[in-house]
Every structure is written in C-alpha cells, then in structure tokens.
Write a protein that holds these residues in place. Sequence first.
Motif, PDB file in Angstrom:
ATOM      1  N   UNK A   1      37.812  50.479  50.487  1.00 53.01           N
ATOM      2  CA  UNK A   1      38.502  50.811  49.243  1.00 53.01           C
ATOM      3  C   UNK A   1      40.016  50.532  49.368  1.00 53.01           C
ATOM      4  N   UNK A   2      40.523  49.978  48.335  1.00 56.40           N
ATOM      5  CA  UNK A   2      42.270  49.502  48.401  1.00 56.40           C
ATOM      6  C   UNK A   2      43.076  50.859  48.095  1.00 56.40           C
ATOM      7  N   UNK A   3      43.675  51.216  48.945  1.00 55.70           N
ATOM      8  CA  UNK A   3      44.672  52.413  48.817  1.00 55.70           C
ATOM      9  C   UNK A   3      46.112  52.182  47.898  1.00 55.70           C
ATOM     10  N   UNK A   4      46.403  52.799  47.560  1.00 57.34           N
ATOM     11  CA  UNK A   4      47.763  52.836  46.544  1.00 57.34           C
ATOM     12  C   UNK A   4      48.873  52.123  47.103  1.00 57.34           C
ATOM     13  N   UNK A   5      48.867  52.502  48.548  1.00 55.69           N
ATOM     14  CA  UNK A   5      50.085  51.665  49.193  1.00 55.69           C
ATOM     15  C   UNK A   5      49.679  50.305  49.560  1.00 55.69           C
ATOM     16  N   UNK A   6      48.384  49.997  49.814  1.00 52.58           N
ATOM     17  CA  UNK A   6      47.943  48.470  49.906  1.00 52.58           C
ATOM     18  C   UNK A   6      48.008  47.594  48.643  1.00 52.58           C
ATOM     19  N   UNK A   7      47.633  48.629  47.661  1.00 53.34           N
ATOM     20  CA  UNK A   7      47.691  47.807  46.275  1.00 53.34           C
ATOM     21  C   UNK A   7      49.282  47.436  46.114  1.00 53.34           C
ATOM     22  N   UNK A   8      50.184  47.903  46.401  1.00 52.15           N
ATOM     23  CA  UNK A   8      51.654  47.629  46.121  1.00 52.15           C
ATOM     24  C   UNK A   8      52.034  46.183  46.729  1.00 52.15           C
ATOM     25  N   UNK A   9      51.127  46.055  47.983  1.00 43.11           N
ATOM     26  CA  UNK A   9      51.509  44.575  48.695  1.00 43.11           C
ATOM     27  C   UNK A   9      51.030  43.622  48.244  1.00 43.11           C
ATOM     28  N   UNK A  10      50.083  43.747  47.194  1.00 39.95           N
ATOM     29  CA  UNK A  10      49.677  42.573  46.547  1.00 39.95           C
ATOM     30  C   UNK A  10      50.098  42.665  44.975  1.00 39.95           C
ATOM     31  N   UNK A  11      51.218  43.126  44.852  1.00 40.90           N
ATOM     32  CA  UNK A  11      51.845  43.017  43.432  1.00 40.90           C
ATOM     33  C   UNK A  11      51.039  43.736  42.209  1.00 40.90           C
ATOM     34  N   UNK A  12      51.329  42.904  41.210  1.00 43.42           N
ATOM     35  CA  UNK A  12      50.773  43.129  39.860  1.00 43.42           C
ATOM     36  C   UNK A  12      49.111  43.081  40.034  1.00 43.42           C
ATOM     37  N   UNK A  13      48.672  42.286  40.794  1.00 39.67           N
ATOM     38  CA  UNK A  13      46.975  42.214  40.661  1.00 39.67           C
ATOM     39  C   UNK A  13      46.683  43.221  41.327  1.00 39.67           C
ATOM     40  N   UNK A  14      47.326  43.551  42.580  1.00 38.95           N
ATOM     41  CA  UNK A  14      46.817  44.791  43.169  1.00 38.95           C
ATOM     42  C   UNK A  14      46.787  46.158  42.670  1.00 38.95           C
TER      43      UNK A  14
ATOM     44  N   UNK B   1      46.639  46.387  39.257  1.00 39.06           N
ATOM     45  CA  UNK B   1      45.485  46.263  38.237  1.00 39.06           C
ATOM     46  C   UNK B   1      44.368  46.585  39.004  1.00 39.06           C
ATOM     47  N   UNK B   2      43.864  45.971  39.896  1.00 38.74           N
ATOM     48  CA  UNK B   2      42.615  46.266  40.703  1.00 38.74           C
ATOM     49  C   UNK B   2      42.493  47.845  41.302  1.00 38.74           C
TER      50      UNK B   2
ATOM     51  N   UNK C   1      39.612  36.886  37.383  1.00 35.25           N
ATOM     52  CA  UNK C   1      39.631  38.194  36.645  1.00 35.25           C
ATOM     53  C   UNK C   1      40.974  38.599  36.334  1.00 35.25           C
ATOM     54  N   UNK C   2      41.522  38.977  37.747  1.00 35.82           N
ATOM     55  CA  UNK C   2      42.952  39.811  37.888  1.00 35.82           C
ATOM     56  C   UNK C   2      43.918  38.898  37.347  1.00 35.82           C
ATOM     57  N   UNK C   3      43.791  37.669  37.616  1.00 39.03           N
ATOM     58  CA  UNK C   3      45.054  36.543  37.092  1.00 39.03           C
ATOM     59  C   UNK C   3      44.965  36.706  35.601  1.00 39.03           C
ATOM     60  N   UNK C   4      43.902  36.655  34.952  1.00 40.57           N
ATOM     61  CA  UNK C   4      43.768  36.691  33.624  1.00 40.57           C
ATOM     62  C   UNK C   4      44.275  37.891  32.779  1.00 40.57           C
ATOM     63  N   UNK C   5      43.753  38.919  33.688  1.00 39.68           N
ATOM     64  CA  UNK C   5      44.056  40.565  33.112  1.00 39.68           C
ATOM     65  C   UNK C   5      45.724  40.514  33.070  1.00 39.68           C
ATOM     66  N   UNK C   6      46.428  40.174  34.369  1.00 42.49           N
ATOM     67  CA  UNK C   6      47.764  40.112  34.223  1.00 42.49           C
ATOM     68  C   UNK C   6      48.493  39.169  33.310  1.00 42.49           C
TER      69      UNK C   6
END
Length: 233
Positions: free
Chosen positions: A52-65, A67-68, A114-119
């Motif tokens: 599972x992606x943590x909130x801290x890890x999601x920040x490393x991936x920017x906007x897509x992270x 959203x995911x 999918x994430x790129x489209x959402x962004x």
Amino acid sequence: MSYLRYVKLIGTMHVSPKSREEVISTILSEKPHAVAIELDRARFLAMRQNRELTLEESFRYGKRGLINYVLAKVEEKLGEEFGMKPGEEMKAAISAAQTLGVPLYLIDEDINVILAKIAAAPSREKLLMALEALSVFLPVGVSGSSPDVMADYKVMMIQFRQRYPYLYRVLVEERNEVMARNLISIVDSLKAQGVKKPKVVAVVGLGHKPGIEHLLNSAKEKAFISSSWNYYR
C-alpha cells in the motif's frame, strides 16, 4: 455472430462480500477456458504483495501519487462499510482460475495512463472530486447493509456521469473500450489455439458491465483487434 456469446461478465461491487462469493461460484460452475480481471500489471503485483502506498510516499510521486493515494483511501473506507477490503473479489477470481488451472488475463488500462488522464481533468471536476474525497475521511453514518445497495450503486453511477462528465469518460467509457478490445483478443487467441467455442469469464466493476457487454455485442466476430493484455498462469 457476437463476441458476447463467448464472454460471461460478472459485474461486482469491489467492496461487497457477496460479489466475492458470486465470483467464486460462477467461475467454478462455468469452468471457462480463461479468466479475465479488471486489473493491470502494476495493480496486480501491488495486490499480490499486499503493498500500500503511504501518504509520505505519495508526495514523492507528485500529483499522480496523491491522486492514487486518495482513490485508494476512498476504496478502503468503503471496504470498512461493506465488510471487505477492496480487491477481494479479484483475489477470489485469481484463486478460482488457479484451482481450475486455466489462464488468467489482466485486461484493464495501465494505471499510470489512467492517473495521467485524471490529472488532466478540468479544474472544476478536480476541485469537486477533492471536496467529496475529503468527506470519506470524516466519520459519517453510512451503512453498506442496505438491501437496495445494488440499485443505489446504479444511481450513483448516473449521478457521477452528470457531475463528472470528463472523469466518467476517462474512468468508465474509455476503460470499457480497453477491456472490450482485450476480451476480443483473448477470444481470438483461444480460437487460434484450436478452441472451437471459447468460454471466458471476466470479473469487472458493476459500472463497467453494461458498456462492455454492448461493445462485445456490437463487435464483428471475425475482426481481430490487437491488444496489450498481460497473461499469468
């Protein structure tokens, strides 16, 4: 002849225990030549590894992270309400395919696409989605035990289409097209292997079932459509 005659679609609610039971019983009773599920390679591997992606890890991936992460938390909250973690019905399909010893195919669009489209969604839809997603993290008195939950789900899909026309196109219609093309290719592949009347059971979200069935029913049987599905055995 229609491709739909070769494919049996199970429309599931990703957070419903009844969907998991239906998946198992249907696959074991139908005994298909192949099983297909609404996952791509990245989500399949993440689910198998219980990662599972943590909130801290999601920040490393920017906007897509981010959203995911938000989408994952939305499903997690719904899972708590319905008494089942997201993805359990997909795990059930994988297990049933292994029990029968038949191929398993991943037919959904790549999550990064999918994430790129959402962004790229219109600002109005992204803001509205962010506000509604925020409510998921707040304690609310919503229960998933209603006997009309399936009907309620269909109403939610209609409302979603009205409120988010761009996101509906990206998350539902375009993915329907991808999954339908992949299912057609699976049937063609089985025929090429000498299977005269292939039988494929596909497990997809309830909101995808009518659209995919329509596309399969409209496709000409002899037409071969290439695809990029992933095959696991």
